[in-house]
Design a protein around this motif. Structure first.
Motif, PDB file in Angstrom:
ATOM      1  N   ASN A   1      -9.121   1.588  -3.061  1.00  0.00           N
ATOM      2  CA  ASN A   1     -10.606   1.614  -3.259  1.00  0.00           C
ATOM      3  C   ASN A   1     -10.816   0.274  -3.030  1.00  0.00           C
ATOM      4  O   ASN A   1     -11.828  -0.148  -3.977  1.00  0.00           O
ATOM      5  CB  ASN A   1     -10.828   2.365  -4.538  1.00  0.00           C
ATOM      6  N   ALA A   2     -10.546  -0.533  -1.958  1.00  0.00           N
ATOM      7  CA  ALA A   2     -10.670  -1.926  -1.945  1.00  0.00           C
ATOM      8  C   ALA A   2     -11.061  -2.372  -0.581  1.00  0.00           C
ATOM      9  O   ALA A   2     -10.209  -1.702   0.448  1.00  0.00           O
ATOM     10  CB  ALA A   2      -9.324  -2.817  -2.394  1.00  0.00           C
ATOM     11  N   ASP A   3     -11.916  -3.264  -0.110  1.00  0.00           N
ATOM     12  CA  ASP A   3     -12.120  -3.352   1.357  1.00  0.00           C
ATOM     13  C   ASP A   3     -10.971  -4.561   1.681  1.00  0.00           C
ATOM     14  O   ASP A   3     -10.293  -5.018   0.999  1.00  0.00           O
ATOM     15  CB  ASP A   3     -13.566  -4.306   1.469  1.00  0.00           C
TER      16      ASP A   3
ATOM     17  N   TRP B   1     -11.250  -6.803  -3.084  1.00  0.00           N
ATOM     18  CA  TRP B   1     -10.970  -6.718  -1.885  1.00  0.00           C
ATOM     19  C   TRP B   1      -9.709  -7.648  -1.476  1.00  0.00           C
ATOM     20  O   TRP B   1      -9.290  -8.429  -2.359  1.00  0.00           O
ATOM     21  CB  TRP B   1     -12.152  -7.422  -0.733  1.00  0.00           C
TER      22      TRP B   1
ATOM     23  N   THR C   1       0.938  -1.192  -0.113  1.00  0.00           N
ATOM     24  CA  THR C   1       0.078  -0.244   0.122  1.00  0.00           C
ATOM     25  C   THR C   1       0.748   1.472  -0.115  1.00  0.00           C
ATOM     26  O   THR C   1       0.588   2.360  -0.634  1.00  0.00           O
ATOM     27  CB  THR C   1      -0.985  -0.104   1.099  1.00  0.00           C
TER      28      THR C   1
ATOM     29  N   GLU D   1     -18.367  -7.955   5.783  1.00  0.00           N
ATOM     30  CA  GLU D   1     -18.286  -6.670   5.422  1.00  0.00           C
ATOM     31  C   GLU D   1     -18.578  -5.809   6.692  1.00  0.00           C
ATOM     32  O   GLU D   1     -18.469  -4.736   6.526  1.00  0.00           O
ATOM     33  CB  GLU D   1     -19.121  -6.221   4.196  1.00  0.00           C
TER      34      GLU D   1
ATOM     35  N   LYS E   1      -7.428   0.049   7.908  1.00  0.00           N
ATOM     36  CA  LYS E   1      -7.996  -0.421   7.013  1.00  0.00           C
ATOM     37  C   LYS E   1      -8.594   0.385   6.186  1.00  0.00           C
ATOM     38  O   LYS E   1      -9.045   0.460   4.756  1.00  0.00           O
ATOM     39  CB  LYS E   1      -9.408  -1.401   7.615  1.00  0.00           C
ATOM     40  N   GLU E   2      -9.294   1.691   6.726  1.00  0.00           N
ATOM     41  CA  GLU E   2      -9.626   2.948   6.005  1.00  0.00           C
ATOM     42  C   GLU E   2      -8.639   3.539   5.028  1.00  0.00           C
ATOM     43  O   GLU E   2      -8.799   3.906   4.148  1.00  0.00           O
ATOM     44  CB  GLU E   2     -10.101   3.733   6.950  1.00  0.00           C
TER      45      GLU E   2
ATOM     46  N   LYS F   1      -8.049   1.414   2.044  1.00  0.00           N
ATOM     47  CA  LYS F   1      -9.115   1.566   1.228  1.00  0.00           C
ATOM     48  C   LYS F   1      -9.076   3.046   0.376  1.00  0.00           C
ATOM     49  O   LYS F   1      -9.458   2.742  -0.803  1.00  0.00           O
ATOM     50  CB  LYS F   1     -10.523   1.484   2.060  1.00  0.00           C
ATOM     51  N   SER F   2      -8.549   3.799   0.843  1.00  0.00           N
ATOM     52  CA  SER F   2      -8.532   5.368   0.457  1.00  0.00           C
ATOM     53  C   SER F   2      -7.208   5.166  -0.450  1.00  0.00           C
ATOM     54  O   SER F   2      -7.648   5.844  -1.663  1.00  0.00           O
ATOM     55  CB  SER F   2      -7.847   6.120   1.429  1.00  0.00           C
TER      56      SER F   2
END
Length: 426
Positions: free
Chosen positions: A241-243, A220, A205, A262, A233-234, A237-238
């Motif tokens: 753009n994946a969980d 995801w 990441t 989820e 996790k946030e 995702k930012s």
């Protein structure tokens, strides 16, 4: 059992016919949401497995001879009998009921690695259960899965590979490589789903943040072995753009034993394959996890106390999994330590990690006062104000010192990282 019904259930499963899954498990899957069926099925499965181990396992034959097994209907009826990891570690061959077709090993994070054997049918049942979970989570045949879990003697890589085959989902078997290699393969193959360890996910990441071109559209990330805070996790995702969906598992149970949904309110587990108990719960419901495996033929385990501290989660969940849940792991029973007169677990201090990966705690003394260092990955962020009130009060009184210690991910070569390092003089 009506043969017509059996054929209908098998046909309705949708999985590739090349995989030989016993009809009774397909039937069980189709009736899963019927509570009366679930209760009866589990009780009958437990009585059957109890008879099997008492006849075929040297260990259980010797330890269960004092019981009248006709009167034992649930694991709780066995009273003070439990199975412990050190017994499996020392005498794994005594647990064998049927010759294994494949062996896996635990990581050895809580001691010497334990050898666990499975029949081919056991292995396929684990893959089938994993495939079911993937399907309920929304995995489809047009997905592309990059598998960055080890394909060695550790269990997840091969189980996931076979589950993907049952679903007809193509896989990229990268294995456990350096994060830079995984990132390169993601850019090359553009997978829609990635299975990866949290420590590697953090690094890729960071690489993604520095990448100047458009990133692949990943739906995801499936992770496990280490807890990831919500803030982290946030952040992931930012960037992608994946969980991020976290799993909890143990080799003794065939790998991933429970999985987040989820809604992120704990771990769902397959309560047809596993009978879960919480031993000696406290006022908040936290106690030691004990698991009875209901489906394995090679090395079934009865009331196996793995040492992890958790509790049942009873709040409503509207996800597609719909199974029973346990809470996030608070710590290991043998990781409990005393500081300033309190019984503490490393999990208490994970609450301070708002971004990054929590690795555990290191305890030392400074001028006679216990000093607790919260071990996190480099670049992590912590906020001590998020700790429980009783810990903050103890800090305020000067009875303990709490600090943050940053550690490099590159030096971590083990799959599991010890949560407790106690450097205090004995």
């Amino acid at each position: 059992m009506n043969r017509w019904l059996i054929r209908r259930v098998i046909k309705a499963s949708g999985f590739r016919s090349g995989y030989r899954i016993p009809w009774n498990w397909k039937l069980g899957a189709s009736l899963y949401n019927k509570e009366s069926f679930k209760k009866t099925y589990r009780e009958e499965a437990f009585k059957l497995i109890l008879r099997e181990v008492s006849r075929k396992s040297k260990f259980y034959r010797e330890h269960l001879e004092r019981y009248n097994l006709k009167n034992v209907k649930t694991p709780e009826d066995l009273g003070d009998f439990f199975t412990y990891p050190e017994q499996l570690e020392s005498h794994s061959e005594d647990f064998i009921c049927q010759k294994p077709d494949i062996y896996f090993e635990t990581s050895g994070s809580s001691g010497k690695p334990k050898r666990v054997g499975f029949t081919y049918e056991d292995f396929l049942l684990l893959a089938f259960s994993t495939a079911q979970g993937f399907e309920k989570m929304g995995m489809e045949k047009n997905d592309l899965y990059l598998n960055a879990y080890s394909y060695g003697i550790w269990v997840p890589g091969l189980i996931i590979q076979n589950a993907l085959g049952m679903l007809g989902v193509p896989a990229i078997p990268v294995g456990h490589q350096k994060a830079e290699v995984i990132f390169e393969k993601i850019l090359t193959y553009k997978p829609s789903i990635v299975g990866i360890l949290p420590s590697s996910l953090i690094i890729i990441t960071k690489l993604a943040e520095e990448y100047n071109s458009e990133l692949p559209k990943i739906r995801w990330f499936l992770t496990g072995a280490q807890h990831i805070p919500t803030k982290t996790k946030e952040w992931i995702k930012s960037v992608w753009n994946a969980d991020v969906i976290n799993g909890y598992g143990a080799t003794e149970f065939g790998g991933t034993f429970a999985m987040e949904c989820e809604e992120g309110k704990g771990y769902h587990f397959n309560d047809l394959m596993f009978w879960v108990e919480i031993i000696d719960p406290d006022q908040k419901g936290y106690g030691e996890l004990a698991v009875t495996t209901l489906a394995f033929h090679s090395m079934p385990l009865i009331r196996y106390r793995i040492g992890d501290i958790t509790r049942f989660v009873h709040d409503s969940c509207h996800c597609s999994l719909g199974t029973e849940k346990i809470d996030y792991i608070l710590g290991r029973k043998d990781d409990m330590f005393k500081a300033a007169g309190n019984n503490l677990y490393p999990g208490y201090f994970s609450k301070a990690v708002v971004e990054g990966v929590f690795l555990g705690v290191e305890i030392d003394t400074r001028e006679g006062i216990d000093c607790i260092r919260i071990r996190v990955t480099e670049g992590s962020k912590t906020d001590l104000k998020k700790l429980d009130t009783f810990i903050l009060d103890t800090i305020e009184k000067g009875e303990i010192i709490v600090e943050t210690k940053f550690e490099s991910l590159d030096s971590r070569i083990r799959r599991k990282i010890p949560k407790l390092i106690d450097l205090r003089p004995r």
